[in-house]
Design a protein around this motif. Structure first.
Motif, PDB file in Angstrom:
ATOM      1  N   GLU A 161     -30.636 -15.891  34.355  1.00  0.00           N
ATOM      2  CA  GLU A 161     -30.955 -16.735  33.195  1.00  0.00           C
ATOM      3  C   GLU A 161     -30.422 -16.117  31.894  1.00  0.00           C
ATOM      4  N   GLU A 162     -30.656 -14.806  31.722  1.00  0.00           N
ATOM      5  CA  GLU A 162     -30.264 -14.112  30.487  1.00  0.00           C
ATOM      6  C   GLU A 162     -28.760 -14.207  30.230  1.00  0.00           C
ATOM      7  N   LEU A 163     -27.982 -14.081  31.293  1.00  0.00           N
ATOM      8  CA  LEU A 163     -26.529 -13.991  31.139  1.00  0.00           C
ATOM      9  C   LEU A 163     -25.800 -15.203  31.728  1.00  0.00           C
ATOM     10  N   SER A 164     -26.495 -16.320  31.753  1.00  0.00           N
ATOM     11  CA  SER A 164     -25.910 -17.529  32.369  1.00  0.00           C
ATOM     12  C   SER A 164     -24.668 -18.034  31.625  1.00  0.00           C
ATOM     13  N   ASN A 165     -24.502 -17.634  30.366  1.00  0.00           N
ATOM     14  CA  ASN A 165     -23.335 -18.087  29.578  1.00  0.00           C
ATOM     15  C   ASN A 165     -22.062 -17.321  29.902  1.00  0.00           C
ATOM     16  N   PHE A 166     -22.183 -16.259  30.691  1.00  0.00           N
ATOM     17  CA  PHE A 166     -21.019 -15.389  30.920  1.00  0.00           C
ATOM     18  C   PHE A 166     -20.579 -15.435  32.377  1.00  0.00           C
ATOM     19  N   ASP A 167     -19.309 -15.708  32.552  1.00  0.00           N
ATOM     20  CA  ASP A 167     -18.743 -15.773  33.889  1.00  0.00           C
ATOM     21  C   ASP A 167     -18.040 -14.448  34.169  1.00  0.00           C
TER      22      ASP A 167
END
Length: 195
Positions: A161-167
């Motif tokens: 959840e915390e890093l969902s913006n980063f692929d």
């Protein structure tokens, strides 16, 4: 193929003005103070004191270079250490800004985050910066041996959840148990073989 046992210390820079141009492709280690960068570097390159491990957070305030004939490894000073003086924080900011702004041949950044703790605002800022600049990075979660199995599974969910913006690829790492060492080495091999 890169010989991990042949990596030697090269030089350190204490100010932005000292930074030389990028002579070789660079693989960078970045993260908060006390996240375990020095321990990771020493473990991956099978050396006790290649990078100096300090019991005092924020001790590394230089950009340190290690390497061989074909690639340089860069240990950036840790961010987020509150007890630094205003002038040191300013110098740190100027150095990091100059480092990334100086048209370096950065082929990969290992962005270290303490597995036990929520990614800090500075961690997120760093990941956003690397994403915006199209600099390839891998997230390495350090100190993963400190949690039990249940806590580990819970953290994995939270991280999603915390890093969902980063692929980005992620590696769980422990300098104590050696978990993740081979994965870090494999990333380095993949990058250096593609040069």
């Amino acid at each position: 193929m890169i010989n991990f046992n042949s990596i030697e210390y090269k030089y350190s820079y204490g100010t932005a003005a000292q930074l030389k141009d990028s002579e070789l492709p660079e693989i960078v280690f970045s993260g908060r103070s006390n996240v375990g960068k020095s321990s990771l570097i020493n473990k991956v390159f099978n050396r006790k004191n290649l990078a100096r491990v300090s019991s005092v957070p924020g001790k590394t305030i230089t950009i340190n270079y290690f390497g061989c004939d074909s690639v340089n490894f860069v240990d950036l000073p840790g961010y987020g250490y509150a007890k630094r003086s205003a002038s040191e924080i300013k110098r740190w900011g100027e150095m990091i800004e100059a480092f990334f702004a100086s048209e370096r041949d950065i082929v990969l950044v290992f962005q270290l985050i303490d597995f036990r703790r929520k990614a800090s605002g500075e961690d997120i800022q760093m990941l956003e910066y690397l994403t915006q600049k199209h600099i390839p990075f891998v997230i390495v979660f350090t100190k993963c041996d400190k949690l039990n199995k249940t806590q580990t599974l819970q953290r994995m969910e939270e991280i999603g959840e915390e890093l969902s913006n980063f692929d980005a690829d992620a590696i769980l790492f422990s300098a104590l148990s050696g978990q993740g060492v081979e994965e870090v080495k494999q990333k380095i091999i993949e990058v250096t073989e593609a040069l």
